[in-house]
Design a protein around this motif. Structure first.
Motif, PDB file in Angstrom:
ATOM      1  N   THR A   1       0.726  -1.217   0.064  1.00 58.61           N
ATOM      2  CA  THR A   1      -0.084  -0.192   0.123  1.00 58.61           C
ATOM      3  C   THR A   1       0.859   1.285   0.031  1.00 58.61           C
ATOM      4  O   THR A   1       0.209   2.362   0.031  1.00 58.61           O
TER       5      THR A   1
ATOM      6  N   PHE B   1      -2.295   5.039  -4.188  1.00 60.73           N
ATOM      7  CA  PHE B   1      -3.112   4.200  -3.362  1.00 60.73           C
ATOM      8  C   PHE B   1      -4.561   4.748  -3.349  1.00 60.73           C
ATOM      9  O   PHE B   1      -4.851   5.664  -2.822  1.00 60.73           O
ATOM     10  N   ASP B   2      -5.371   3.805  -3.698  1.00 61.62           N
ATOM     11  CA  ASP B   2      -6.795   4.114  -3.459  1.00 61.62           C
ATOM     12  C   ASP B   2      -7.617   3.059  -2.522  1.00 61.62           C
ATOM     13  O   ASP B   2      -7.547   1.832  -2.951  1.00 61.62           O
ATOM     14  N   THR B   3      -8.147   3.438  -1.572  1.00 61.90           N
ATOM     15  CA  THR B   3      -8.816   2.441  -0.560  1.00 61.90           C
ATOM     16  C   THR B   3      -9.841   1.533  -1.155  1.00 61.90           C
ATOM     17  O   THR B   3      -9.633   0.090  -1.085  1.00 61.90           O
TER      18      THR B   3
ATOM     19  N   HIS C   1      -8.137  -1.155  -3.694  1.00 64.32           N
ATOM     20  CA  HIS C   1      -7.456  -1.980  -3.024  1.00 64.32           C
ATOM     21  C   HIS C   1      -8.457  -3.096  -2.365  1.00 64.32           C
ATOM     22  O   HIS C   1      -8.059  -4.291  -2.378  1.00 64.32           O
ATOM     23  N   LEU C   2      -9.338  -2.591  -1.774  1.00 61.21           N
ATOM     24  CA  LEU C   2     -10.253  -3.675  -1.307  1.00 61.21           C
ATOM     25  C   LEU C   2     -11.131  -4.850  -2.297  1.00 61.21           C
ATOM     26  O   LEU C   2     -11.018  -5.865  -2.174  1.00 61.21           O
TER      27      LEU C   2
ATOM     28  N   LEU D   1     -14.556  -1.553   5.625  1.00 63.30           N
ATOM     29  CA  LEU D   1     -13.715  -0.825   6.804  1.00 63.30           C
ATOM     30  C   LEU D   1     -14.957   0.048   7.551  1.00 63.30           C
ATOM     31  O   LEU D   1     -15.951   0.799   7.071  1.00 63.30           O
TER      32      LEU D   1
ATOM     33  N   ALA E   1     -15.490   2.334   4.073  1.00 59.63           N
ATOM     34  CA  ALA E   1     -15.086   2.119   2.934  1.00 59.63           C
ATOM     35  C   ALA E   1     -15.388   0.775   2.622  1.00 59.63           C
ATOM     36  O   ALA E   1     -15.679  -0.134   3.565  1.00 59.63           O
TER      37      ALA E   1
ATOM     38  N   LEU F   1      -3.062  -1.393   5.703  1.00 62.45           N
ATOM     39  CA  LEU F   1      -3.921  -0.558   5.966  1.00 62.45           C
ATOM     40  C   LEU F   1      -2.880   0.526   7.023  1.00 62.45           C
ATOM     41  O   LEU F   1      -2.772   1.738   6.966  1.00 62.45           O
TER      42      LEU F   1
ATOM     43  N   HIS G   1      -0.011   2.112   5.416  1.00 61.75           N
ATOM     44  CA  HIS G   1      -0.465   3.328   4.589  1.00 61.75           C
ATOM     45  C   HIS G   1      -0.795   4.593   5.408  1.00 61.75           C
ATOM     46  O   HIS G   1      -0.531   5.702   5.107  1.00 61.75           O
ATOM     47  N   ARG G   2      -1.241   4.370   6.437  1.00 60.03           N
ATOM     48  CA  ARG G   2      -1.719   5.449   7.520  1.00 60.03           C
ATOM     49  C   ARG G   2      -0.312   6.083   7.872  1.00 60.03           C
ATOM     50  O   ARG G   2      -0.224   7.464   8.002  1.00 60.03           O
TER      51      ARG G   2
END
Length: 247
Positions: A20, A25-27, A30-31, A51, A59, A172, A175-176
């Motif tokens: 990530t 990156f696009d949540t 990715h999911l 999420l 999300a 995740l 990425h945060r």
């Protein structure tokens, strides 16, 4: 690299779920990709990841065999008032295989089970997406046949699902941290750039007025206060040739 064995595809899916650290990156995307891998590895009818923050879905991404992605997303969205995702996320533990028919008859997750039955889903299970003490949401798997919970096959599917969910959580969390570090770096760079502009403006005023840099800075700061402007904005104006009050 194309992976032909299940083990190879599983390993590739774990790497993809944890990868990530990119600016693009696009949540949601990715999911969705992780859900696709889950469907492929478990031969499930559908799978999805939600999420959750403050009890609300923030999300989601889903995938289904036969190109029924919208149905997968519908089943995830139908859990806003209750469902395996919310239950797994809330407890931090897996929700073992549940018969949709039995759950519906018992009025367990009414809206979700009604939608699931409409799509021919027979069973579902969920595992939490969490990293140590942080809970991100849950991964939900939908099947058109009830698994034998005593079989090695079911235990293997649960291991795969939990590993994917753990990899998603790791990705995740990373990425945060990546976002925070980039934000901090940007703030530090802007602070440094602002300081350079202020020093440059101070020097320009000192040369323009033939005074010391301390007097020039006092004038710069006073102008900013009287005009209710930031010191950096006044410095920019000076650099571009704008006037400053000299007291």
């Amino acid at each position: 690299m194309h992976h032909t064995t299940r083990e190879g595809r599983f390993a590739a899916a774990l790497v993809e779920a944890a990868d990530t650290l990119t600016e693009t990156f696009d949540t949601g995307d990715h999911l969705r990709r992780v859900a696709e891998r889950c469907v492929e590895l478990l031969s499930a009818w559908a799978a999805g990841i939600v999420l959750i923050d403050g009890g609300e879905a923030v999300a989601l991404g889903g995938s289904a065999s036969g190109g029924r992605e919208e149905a997968a997303l519908e089943l995830l969205a139908a859990q806003r008032d209750g469902g395996p995702c919310l239950e797994s996320h809330g407890s931090g533990r897996p929700v073992p295989p549940v018969s949709i028919g039995v759950a519906h008859a018992a009025a367990r997750w009414p809206e979700f089970t009604e939608r699931a039955l409409r799509h021919g889903v027979v069973a579902t299970f969920a595992v939490p997406v969490r990293r140590r003490g942080t809970r991100f949401g849950a991964l939900n798997v939908f099947a058109t046949a009830l698994p034998n919970c005593a079989s090695d096959s079911w235990r293997s599917e649960l291991v795969v699902a939990r590993a994917l969910a753990d990899a998603v959580a790791l990705g995740l969390e990373n990425h945060r941290a990546y976002d925070r570090s980039r934000s901090l770096a940007g703030q530090l760079q802007e602070a440094l750039s602002s300081r350079v502009r202020i020093e440059q403006a101070k020097g320009m005023l000192a040369e323009r007025w033939q005074v010391g840099t301390d007097e020039a800075f006092t004038a710069l700061r006073g102008h900013a206060r009287r005009r209710r402007m930031s010191l950096d904005r006044v410095a920019r104006a000076v650099i571009e040739g704008g006037p400053v009050d000299r007291l």
